[in-house]
Scaffold this motif. Sequence first.
Motif, PDB file in Angstrom:
ATOM      1  N   TYR A   1      40.929  22.438 -47.598  1.00  0.00           N
ATOM      2  CA  TYR A   1      40.304  21.575 -46.463  1.00  0.00           C
ATOM      3  C   TYR A   1      38.819  21.370 -46.544  1.00  0.00           C
ATOM      4  N   LEU A   2      38.235  22.748 -46.079  1.00  0.00           N
ATOM      5  CA  LEU A   2      36.696  22.495 -46.044  1.00  0.00           C
ATOM      6  C   LEU A   2      35.946  22.082 -47.137  1.00  0.00           C
TER       7      LEU A   2
ATOM      8  N   LYS B   1      37.864  29.893 -36.884  1.00  0.00           N
ATOM      9  CA  LYS B   1      38.064  31.256 -36.775  1.00  0.00           C
ATOM     10  C   LYS B   1      39.445  31.751 -36.704  1.00  0.00           C
ATOM     11  N   ALA B   2      40.138  31.085 -35.860  1.00  0.00           N
ATOM     12  CA  ALA B   2      41.636  31.515 -35.584  1.00  0.00           C
ATOM     13  C   ALA B   2      42.346  31.425 -36.805  1.00  0.00           C
ATOM     14  N   LEU B   3      42.148  30.310 -37.753  1.00  0.00           N
ATOM     15  CA  LEU B   3      42.905  30.081 -38.883  1.00  0.00           C
ATOM     16  C   LEU B   3      42.370  31.322 -39.857  1.00  0.00           C
ATOM     17  N   ASP B   4      41.440  31.733 -39.658  1.00  0.00           N
ATOM     18  CA  ASP B   4      40.972  32.945 -40.864  1.00  0.00           C
ATOM     19  C   ASP B   4      41.504  34.386 -40.412  1.00  0.00           C
ATOM     20  N   ASP B   5      42.478  34.364 -39.268  1.00  0.00           N
ATOM     21  CA  ASP B   5      43.122  35.738 -38.974  1.00  0.00           C
ATOM     22  C   ASP B   5      44.124  36.042 -40.118  1.00  0.00           C
ATOM     23  N   PRO B   6      44.037  37.188 -40.811  1.00  0.00           N
ATOM     24  CA  PRO B   6      44.884  37.645 -41.679  1.00  0.00           C
ATOM     25  C   PRO B   6      46.516  37.711 -41.056  1.00  0.00           C
ATOM     26  N   LYS B   7      46.517  37.882 -39.789  1.00  0.00           N
ATOM     27  CA  LYS B   7      48.008  38.064 -39.181  1.00  0.00           C
ATOM     28  C   LYS B   7      48.544  36.720 -39.238  1.00  0.00           C
ATOM     29  N   THR B   8      47.879  35.583 -39.231  1.00  0.00           N
ATOM     30  CA  THR B   8      48.638  34.238 -39.372  1.00  0.00           C
ATOM     31  C   THR B   8      48.917  33.849 -40.598  1.00  0.00           C
ATOM     32  N   PHE B   9      48.302  34.358 -41.780  1.00  0.00           N
ATOM     33  CA  PHE B   9      48.628  33.826 -42.881  1.00  0.00           C
ATOM     34  C   PHE B   9      50.037  34.036 -43.314  1.00  0.00           C
TER      35      PHE B   9
ATOM     36  N   SER C   1      34.247  34.854 -50.653  1.00  0.00           N
ATOM     37  CA  SER C   1      33.027  35.951 -50.518  1.00  0.00           C
ATOM     38  C   SER C   1      31.904  35.341 -49.786  1.00  0.00           C
ATOM     39  N   SER C   2      31.682  33.903 -49.725  1.00  0.00           N
ATOM     40  CA  SER C   2      30.351  33.387 -49.407  1.00  0.00           C
ATOM     41  C   SER C   2      30.709  32.869 -47.888  1.00  0.00           C
ATOM     42  N   THR C   3      31.617  32.427 -47.349  1.00  0.00           N
ATOM     43  CA  THR C   3      31.887  31.777 -46.196  1.00  0.00           C
ATOM     44  C   THR C   3      32.683  32.598 -45.324  1.00  0.00           C
ATOM     45  N   GLY C   4      33.600  33.526 -45.833  1.00  0.00           N
ATOM     46  CA  GLY C   4      34.476  34.215 -44.798  1.00  0.00           C
ATOM     47  C   GLY C   4      35.642  33.573 -44.694  1.00  0.00           C
ATOM     48  N   HIS C   5      35.741  32.219 -44.853  1.00  0.00           N
ATOM     49  CA  HIS C   5      37.155  31.597 -44.614  1.00  0.00           C
ATOM     50  C   HIS C   5      38.305  32.180 -45.620  1.00  0.00           C
ATOM     51  N   GLU C   6      39.414  31.995 -45.170  1.00  0.00           N
ATOM     52  CA  GLU C   6      40.765  32.201 -45.967  1.00  0.00           C
ATOM     53  C   GLU C   6      40.588  31.104 -46.919  1.00  0.00           C
TER      54      GLU C   6
ATOM     55  N   THR D   1      34.104  21.494 -37.900  1.00  0.00           N
ATOM     56  CA  THR D   1      33.867  21.122 -39.339  1.00  0.00           C
ATOM     57  C   THR D   1      32.413  20.517 -39.524  1.00  0.00           C
ATOM     58  N   MET D   2      32.034  19.578 -38.733  1.00  0.00           N
ATOM     59  CA  MET D   2      30.587  19.216 -38.827  1.00  0.00           C
ATOM     60  C   MET D   2      29.690  20.410 -38.684  1.00  0.00           C
ATOM     61  N   ALA D   3      29.821  21.188 -37.714  1.00  0.00           N
ATOM     62  CA  ALA D   3      29.067  22.337 -37.370  1.00  0.00           C
ATOM     63  C   ALA D   3      28.972  23.101 -38.711  1.00  0.00           C
ATOM     64  N   GLU D   4      30.143  23.461 -39.465  1.00  0.00           N
ATOM     65  CA  GLU D   4      30.177  24.149 -40.670  1.00  0.00           C
ATOM     66  C   GLU D   4      29.380  23.437 -41.779  1.00  0.00           C
ATOM     67  N   TYR D   5      29.494  22.041 -41.691  1.00  0.00           N
ATOM     68  CA  TYR D   5      28.614  21.458 -42.756  1.00  0.00           C
ATOM     69  C   TYR D   5      27.192  21.259 -42.496  1.00  0.00           C
ATOM     70  N   SER D   6      26.781  21.831 -41.568  1.00  0.00           N
ATOM     71  CA  SER D   6      25.338  21.199 -40.790  1.00  0.00           C
ATOM     72  C   SER D   6      24.286  21.544 -42.022  1.00  0.00           C
ATOM     73  N   PHE D   7      24.452  22.754 -42.930  1.00  0.00           N
ATOM     74  CA  PHE D   7      23.679  22.906 -43.774  1.00  0.00           C
ATOM     75  C   PHE D   7      23.431  21.624 -44.750  1.00  0.00           C
ATOM     76  N   ALA D   8      24.303  20.897 -45.047  1.00  0.00           N
ATOM     77  CA  ALA D   8      24.288  19.767 -45.869  1.00  0.00           C
ATOM     78  C   ALA D   8      24.152  18.399 -45.068  1.00  0.00           C
ATOM     79  N   ASN D   9      24.061  18.381 -43.763  1.00  0.00           N
ATOM     80  CA  ASN D   9      23.675  17.229 -42.850  1.00  0.00           C
ATOM     81  C   ASN D   9      24.764  16.384 -42.887  1.00  0.00           C
ATOM     82  N   ALA D  10      26.124  16.688 -43.277  1.00  0.00           N
ATOM     83  CA  ALA D  10      27.244  15.772 -43.167  1.00  0.00           C
ATOM     84  C   ALA D  10      27.135  14.665 -41.945  1.00  0.00           C
TER      85      ALA D  10
END
Length: 344
Positions: A149-150, A198-206, A137-142, A325-334
């Motif tokens: 992973y994330l 983003k490609a991994l978040d496609d319901p068609k590939t689940f 609900s907060s990130t939109g990722h599957e 992944t590092m871009a995804e984690y940018s809010f935490a300065n990973a």
Amino acid sequence: MMPSSREMQPLTSNYWRRFWRSQHTSPPQFPKDLDLTGKVAIVTGSNTGLGLESSRQFLSHKLSRLIMAVRSTDKGETAANTLRNAHPNATIEVWPLDMNSYSSIQSFVGRAESQLARLDIAILNAGCNKLQFDANSSTGHEETYQVNYLSTFLLATLLLPALKLKSPPGSPGRITIISSALANIAKLPEHKDIPLLKALDDPKTFGQGTYGTSKLLGHLWLWKFVDSDYVKSDEVVLNLIEPGFLKGTDFNRNLPGAMAVALKLFQALVARAVTDAGTTVIDASSVKGKEAHGCYLADWEIRPFPPFLYTQEGRDAADKLWVETMAEYSFANAQGILDKMKQG
């Protein structure tokens, strides 16, 4: 010295033959004379299954303080009370941690940094295996990719400084992350897609392979982590562990009736007892030494990474996944945390 996972040749024998041998001809290795007196460990997802069993085994080796990181503190306290009764000399605490929430992960790490004078071991065991596509609900990722992973590798990254600073000199902090042998046969057809996440978040590939792919992503992350030499083995030893196909856990509790019955029959034939599996966690995090840093372990041994990572496509996918992944984690300065760790 035994070669690291990266230095080994990929396994090319039949996966299912190896699986059968692993389940039936690899006896558990219960450590002898392991004394964890004075040490402090975090175990995520520790109110049930492998997390609870690992916690129990840590305490049996005289662990002094256990942090049970769980989503439901009520369930966590129920499990903790059982452990407290069996190990009255240990300090056992239940801390909330929701692996679906980045803010919960940050709050948990902040608490560890401020409230723990010592931290030796972190077992990242919490995971999920969704039967249908659900977006976080907060990130939109599957959600399978989100949790396995994330969120898991964000938690690992954020815990690195505390494990380095709060473990005694000469005794590196330890992070052991629960993986799966299914990573060895997982598919990643999206590896050429941009952006990959983003490609991994496609319901068609689940589908049924999503869980294995979520674990494969962790191997790609670790490959890059080791390749960049962010952390020395005398500071923190980080590895992945395959505990085996298990019975006696609630991990697949949401399976529908027919699938649940079929799974129980299969477990009766080949599954490893959770007690035996717990020893793989103890081995990877407390028995193996610095040689296990940056490695994948299975059956109490260091093993090569999945074959995909020894191909050019696999290494290219690891490069791409790391950047995203590092871009995804940018809010935490990973990335900044890792760069600082590398600088010493």
